[in-house]
Design a protein around this motif. Structure first.
Motif, PDB file in Angstrom:
ATOM      1  N   UNK A 202      54.922  35.820  41.514  1.00 64.77           N
ATOM      2  CA  UNK A 202      55.755  35.471  42.657  1.00 64.77           C
ATOM      3  C   UNK A 202      54.892  35.684  43.887  1.00 64.77           C
ATOM      4  N   UNK A 203      54.545  34.583  44.541  1.00 60.08           N
ATOM      5  CA  UNK A 203      53.621  34.627  45.671  1.00 60.08           C
ATOM      6  C   UNK A 203      54.424  34.632  46.965  1.00 60.08           C
ATOM      7  N   UNK A 204      54.273  35.706  47.698  1.00 62.77           N
ATOM      8  CA  UNK A 204      54.868  35.827  49.025  1.00 62.77           C
ATOM      9  C   UNK A 204      53.825  36.479  49.920  1.00 62.77           C
ATOM     10  N   UNK A 205      53.743  36.005  51.109  1.00 60.70           N
ATOM     11  CA  UNK A 205      52.805  36.630  52.041  1.00 60.70           C
ATOM     12  C   UNK A 205      51.382  36.177  51.792  1.00 60.70           C
ATOM     13  N   UNK A 206      50.459  37.069  52.095  1.00 60.69           N
ATOM     14  CA  UNK A 206      49.046  36.730  52.038  1.00 60.69           C
ATOM     15  C   UNK A 206      48.478  37.078  50.667  1.00 60.69           C
ATOM     16  N   UNK A 207      48.117  36.074  49.915  1.00 59.55           N
ATOM     17  CA  UNK A 207      47.544  36.270  48.589  1.00 59.55           C
ATOM     18  C   UNK A 207      46.072  35.901  48.553  1.00 59.55           C
ATOM     19  N   UNK A 208      45.544  35.414  49.681  1.00 58.86           N
ATOM     20  CA  UNK A 208      44.149  34.992  49.748  1.00 58.86           C
ATOM     21  C   UNK A 208      43.293  36.054  50.420  1.00 58.86           C
ATOM     22  N   UNK A 209      41.995  35.986  50.156  1.00 62.31           N
ATOM     23  CA  UNK A 209      41.059  36.846  50.874  1.00 62.31           C
ATOM     24  C   UNK A 209      41.064  36.438  52.339  1.00 62.31           C
ATOM     25  N   UNK A 210      41.018  37.432  53.188  1.00 64.19           N
ATOM     26  CA  UNK A 210      41.151  37.161  54.623  1.00 64.19           C
ATOM     27  C   UNK A 210      39.980  36.368  55.188  1.00 64.19           C
ATOM     28  N   UNK A 211      38.766  36.583  54.694  1.00 60.07           N
ATOM     29  CA  UNK A 211      37.592  35.974  55.299  1.00 60.07           C
ATOM     30  C   UNK A 211      36.991  34.858  54.457  1.00 60.07           C
ATOM     31  N   UNK A 212      37.738  34.325  53.497  1.00 58.98           N
ATOM     32  CA  UNK A 212      37.251  33.205  52.691  1.00 58.98           C
ATOM     33  C   UNK A 212      37.380  31.915  53.498  1.00 58.98           C
ATOM     34  N   UNK A 213      36.472  30.990  53.254  1.00 64.18           N
ATOM     35  CA  UNK A 213      36.508  29.714  53.963  1.00 64.18           C
ATOM     36  C   UNK A 213      37.737  28.912  53.523  1.00 64.18           C
ATOM     37  N   UNK A 214      38.220  28.056  54.407  1.00 63.44           N
ATOM     38  CA  UNK A 214      39.417  27.274  54.100  1.00 63.44           C
ATOM     39  C   UNK A 214      39.194  26.281  52.962  1.00 63.44           C
ATOM     40  N   UNK A 215      37.988  25.731  52.847  1.00 57.87           N
ATOM     41  CA  UNK A 215      37.717  24.761  51.791  1.00 57.87           C
ATOM     42  C   UNK A 215      37.432  25.414  50.441  1.00 57.87           C
ATOM     43  N   UNK A 216      37.172  26.713  50.414  1.00 59.93           N
ATOM     44  CA  UNK A 216      36.981  27.458  49.164  1.00 59.93           C
ATOM     45  C   UNK A 216      37.832  28.718  49.194  1.00 59.93           C
ATOM     46  N   UNK A 217      39.137  28.583  49.050  1.00 67.13           N
ATOM     47  CA  UNK A 217      39.993  29.773  49.087  1.00 67.13           C
ATOM     48  C   UNK A 217      39.769  30.653  47.861  1.00 67.13           C
ATOM     49  N   UNK A 218      39.948  31.954  48.041  1.00 73.33           N
ATOM     50  CA  UNK A 218      39.815  32.922  46.946  1.00 73.33           C
ATOM     51  C   UNK A 218      40.989  33.872  46.999  1.00 73.33           C
ATOM     52  N   UNK A 219      41.381  34.356  45.827  1.00 75.20           N
ATOM     53  CA  UNK A 219      42.478  35.310  45.743  1.00 75.20           C
ATOM     54  C   UNK A 219      42.047  36.671  46.257  1.00 75.20           C
ATOM     55  N   UNK A 220      43.011  37.453  46.686  1.00 76.61           N
ATOM     56  CA  UNK A 220      42.693  38.826  47.062  1.00 76.61           C
ATOM     57  C   UNK A 220      42.302  39.585  45.783  1.00 76.61           C
ATOM     58  N   UNK A 221      41.431  40.573  45.896  1.00 74.14           N
ATOM     59  CA  UNK A 221      40.922  41.261  44.698  1.00 74.14           C
ATOM     60  C   UNK A 221      42.012  41.917  43.852  1.00 74.14           C
ATOM     61  N   UNK A 222      43.063  42.419  44.488  1.00 72.18           N
ATOM     62  CA  UNK A 222      44.128  43.081  43.739  1.00 72.18           C
ATOM     63  C   UNK A 222      44.853  42.092  42.836  1.00 72.18           C
ATOM     64  N   UNK A 223      45.146  40.906  43.351  1.00 74.33           N
ATOM     65  CA  UNK A 223      45.829  39.883  42.558  1.00 74.33           C
ATOM     66  C   UNK A 223      44.939  39.395  41.424  1.00 74.33           C
ATOM     67  N   UNK A 224      43.654  39.234  41.679  1.00 74.97           N
ATOM     68  CA  UNK A 224      42.732  38.813  40.629  1.00 74.97           C
ATOM     69  C   UNK A 224      42.606  39.873  39.546  1.00 74.97           C
ATOM     70  N   UNK A 225      42.562  41.138  39.938  1.00 74.04           N
ATOM     71  CA  UNK A 225      42.519  42.220  38.949  1.00 74.04           C
ATOM     72  C   UNK A 225      43.798  42.259  38.116  1.00 74.04           C
ATOM     73  N   UNK A 226      44.932  42.010  38.762  1.00 77.38           N
ATOM     74  CA  UNK A 226      46.201  41.955  38.027  1.00 77.38           C
ATOM     75  C   UNK A 226      46.165  40.838  36.990  1.00 77.38           C
ATOM     76  N   UNK A 227      45.698  39.663  37.390  1.00 76.30           N
ATOM     77  CA  UNK A 227      45.611  38.547  36.448  1.00 76.30           C
ATOM     78  C   UNK A 227      44.660  38.860  35.303  1.00 76.30           C
ATOM     79  N   UNK A 228      43.552  39.508  35.610  1.00 73.36           N
ATOM     80  CA  UNK A 228      42.592  39.864  34.564  1.00 73.36           C
ATOM     81  C   UNK A 228      43.202  40.865  33.588  1.00 73.36           C
TER      82      UNK A 228
END
Length: 151
Positions: free
Chosen positions: A8-34
């Motif tokens: 359930x995605x609410x709020x900011x789920x992306x890394x704050x300083x990632x470029x707009x054309x290459x978005x990346x997940x925040x590390x906590x969400x990626x660790x959860x998925x892993x």
């Protein structure tokens, strides 16, 4: 059996300083998925997010996992080099001790223990670290390949 991971995605789920054309997940969400992908060979992602964010989220998952796979490949190369170096040091130490004809209980014990520690760390790198890296790479690839259902 297909493991379904609900997000359930609410709020900011992306890394704050990632470029707009290459978005990346925040590390906590990626660790959860892993962590969720750890024990299941087949995955399905069920994602609850706003419709405008669906494509961006799918790209972020792929970019983040691909980035981590690249980092793991670099780590594995470094671990192999380190293992080779440690094994060379162990062999060199034993050959030097033999050439210098090291005798006596304490000096010979120091050489023996040091050489075994180097060999032990080499085998730990080859059997545990590199194997764990490959396991994580497979999990990230499963996350990339998992079908994504947006709700």
């Amino acid at each position: 059996m297909v493991q379904q991971i609900d997000l359930v995605i609410r709020g900011d789920y992306l890394q704050a300083f990632a470029a707009d054309h290459t978005p990346k997940l925040c590390p906590e969400l990626l660790d959860y998925l892993l962590d969720e992908a750890s024990y299941h060979p087949q995955l399905s992602l069920q994602i609850h997010c706003p419709e405008a964010e669906r494509e961006r989220l799918a790209r972020a998952i792929g970019n983040s996992c691909s980035h981590r796979i690249g980092q793991l490949k670099q780590d594995i190369r470094a671990w192999r080099l380190l293992a080779l170096l440690l094994m060379a040091l162990a062999v060199g130490l034993v050959m030097l001790a033999t050439w210098l004809e090291v005798e006596g209980t304490i000096p010979l014990g120091i050489v023996t223990v040091t050489a075994w520690m180097l060999v032990w760390r080499t085998s730990e790198i080859l059997l545990l670290d590199i194997r764990g890296g490959y396991r994580d790479m497979r999990r990230y690839q499963r996350l990339i390949d998992a079908p994504k259902q947006f709700l």
